[in-house]
Scaffold this motif. Structure first.
Motif, short mmCIF file in Angstrom:
data_model
loop_
_atom_site.label_atom_id
_atom_site.label_comp_id
_atom_site.label_asym_id
_atom_site.label_seq_id
_atom_site.Cartn_x
_atom_site.Cartn_y
_atom_site.Cartn_z
N SER A 7 0.95 -1.12 -0.10
CA SER A 7 -0.01 0.09 0.04
C SER A 7 0.79 1.33 0.12
CB SER A 7 -0.91 -0.14 1.30
OG SER A 7 -2.01 -0.66 1.12
N LEU A 8 2.04 1.35 0.66
CA LEU A 8 2.62 2.60 0.75
C LEU A 8 3.29 2.74 -0.48
CD1 LEU A 8 4.75 2.34 4.17
CD2 LEU A 8 2.71 2.71 3.86
N THR A 9 3.76 1.75 -1.11
CA THR A 9 4.23 1.76 -2.69
C THR A 9 3.25 2.58 -3.48
OG1 THR A 9 6.06 0.21 -2.27
CG2 THR A 9 5.43 0.74 -4.61
N THR A 10 2.07 2.10 -3.54
CA THR A 10 0.92 2.07 -4.39
C THR A 10 0.63 3.98 -4.15
OG1 THR A 10 -0.03 0.24 -4.65
CG2 THR A 10 -1.46 2.05 -4.96
N ILE A 11 0.43 4.11 -2.97
CA ILE A 11 0.22 5.50 -2.70
C ILE A 11 1.36 6.42 -3.00
CG2 ILE A 11 0.08 7.12 -0.54
CD1 ILE A 11 -1.59 4.81 0.71
N TYR A 12 2.38 6.23 -2.64
CA TYR A 12 3.84 7.00 -3.02
C TYR A 12 3.79 7.27 -4.48
CZ TYR A 12 8.51 8.79 -3.68
OH TYR A 12 9.46 9.56 -3.81
N ARG A 13 3.70 6.18 -5.38
CA ARG A 13 3.65 6.25 -6.59
C ARG A 13 2.59 7.00 -7.19
NH1 ARG A 13 4.76 0.86 -9.99
NH2 ARG A 13 4.94 2.24 -11.51
N SER A 14 1.28 6.95 -6.76
CA SER A 14 0.27 7.76 -7.39
C SER A 14 -0.61 8.62 -6.62
CB SER A 14 -0.56 6.42 -7.92
OG SER A 14 -0.09 5.47 -8.81
N PHE A 15 -0.63 8.57 -5.50
CA PHE A 15 -1.53 9.29 -4.76
C PHE A 15 -1.09 10.27 -3.77
CE2 PHE A 15 -3.51 5.58 -5.99
CZ PHE A 15 -4.43 5.89 -6.82
N GLY A 16 0.08 10.23 -3.15
CA GLY A 16 0.39 11.05 -2.07
C GLY A 16 1.97 10.72 -1.53
N ASP A 17 2.32 11.89 -0.53
CA ASP A 17 3.54 11.36 -0.15
C ASP A 17 3.59 10.53 1.00
OD1 ASP A 17 5.65 12.76 -1.52
OD2 ASP A 17 5.51 14.67 -0.08
N VAL A 18 4.55 9.57 1.18
CA VAL A 18 4.50 8.73 2.32
C VAL A 18 5.88 9.13 3.08
CG1 VAL A 18 5.09 6.33 2.93
CG2 VAL A 18 3.55 6.93 1.05
N ARG A 19 5.69 9.47 4.47
CA ARG A 19 6.68 10.03 5.37
C ARG A 19 6.38 9.18 6.62
NH1 ARG A 19 10.00 15.07 4.36
NH2 ARG A 19 9.24 15.93 2.26
N PRO A 20 7.60 9.04 7.36
CA PRO A 20 7.55 8.56 8.66
C PRO A 20 7.02 9.73 9.85
CG PRO A 20 9.72 9.03 8.39
CD PRO A 20 9.13 9.28 6.94
N THR A 21 6.51 9.45 10.98
CA THR A 21 6.16 10.30 11.84
C THR A 21 7.19 11.36 12.20
OG1 THR A 21 4.55 8.90 12.79
CG2 THR A 21 5.28 10.64 14.26
N SER A 22 8.60 10.95 12.31
CA SER A 22 9.59 11.97 12.55
C SER A 22 9.59 13.08 11.63
CB SER A 22 10.92 11.32 12.89
OG SER A 22 11.43 10.54 11.47
N GLU A 23 9.52 12.96 10.27
CA GLU A 23 9.51 13.90 9.23
C GLU A 23 8.63 14.75 9.25
OE1 GLU A 23 10.58 12.17 5.40
OE2 GLU A 23 12.46 11.10 6.18
N LEU A 24 7.10 14.12 9.48
CA LEU A 24 5.90 14.82 9.68
C LEU A 24 6.06 16.08 10.67
CD1 LEU A 24 3.51 12.17 8.86
CD2 LEU A 24 4.28 14.08 7.26
#
Length: 225
Positions: free
Chosen positions: A201-218
């Protein structure tokens, strides 16, 4: 019976996916700044039915709590979305899951006032919106009041977290992007049953729908908003 111990997913996005986006837009992440008052944390389905007994669900509770505090401190909105409890299971659910599982899911949201249905370690602030959804996605038209709450607060950016990554979380992210929100997923503040499903799911989201970041970066982005 042994007590369930909290765990975090070993999450990852393949280096070639990062490289693909860097070639397309010249940077790894689409969104490198957050504006606190126009940002909302959308917390999906953190209810007893999904958290209890799932070590990964238990593991993300501290991260959800930390993100909620940080978003509020930045002047943003924290919105809690729960599964609606309907009078009866839909015909679709009975056909798809069978009557026993359809009934189980029908009551997944719990009983009592909405705020009391959340996992006990998560307490909404008095002005946090708490809403029900009758679809997997919190943004599916006509199935949840979330968008109305966010529009009234002039929100244009959503950080999504909660349960489960590959069903209601991913559905919510997809529809948020479709509606034009700047959309980010908290990789270590959402969970499902195993790393394989989570990372797909993370890969699908990052490729096509939104950024994916860990809590520390957010948290770092919120601190400078």
């Amino acid at each position: 019976m042994a007590e369930t111990q909290p765990r975090l997913h070993t999450w990852q996005i393949d280096a070639r996916e990062y490289a693909r986006q860097e070639r397309r837009r010249g940077r790894r992440h689409a969104y490198e700044r957050l504006t606190g008052p126009s940002t909302a944390l959308v917390v999906v389905d953190m209810v007893r039915f999904f958290v209890a007994g799932n070590p990964y669900g238990l593991g993300i509770v501290p991260h959800v709590h930390t993100l909620a505090r940080a978003v509020r401190a930045a002047g943003g909105t924290v919105a809690w979305v729960l599964p609606a409890v309907t009078e009866q299971a839909t015909g679709w659910a009975v056909d798809f899951y069978g009557p026993e599982i359809a009934e189980l899911y029908r009551g997944a949201g719990g009983t009592g006032p909405l705020r009391s249905r959340l996992w006990p370690d998560l307490t909404p602030a008095p002005d946090d919106p708490v809403v029900e959804k009758t679809a997997a996605s919190a943004f599916f038209p006509g199935r949840c009041a979330l968008r109305d709450h966010l529009d009234r607060r002039a929100v244009d950016t959503v950080l999504v977290c909660g349960l489960v990554t590959n069903v209601c979380v991913e559905s919510t992210v997809r529809d948020a992007a479709t509606l034009g929100y700047r959309t980010l997923l908290a990789a270590d503040a959402c969970a499902t049953r195993d790393d394989t499903l989570h990372n797909a799911s993370l890969t699908t989201i990052y490729r096509s729908f939104g950024d994916v970041r860990p809590t520390s970066e957010l948290l770092a982005l919120l601190a400078t908003s």
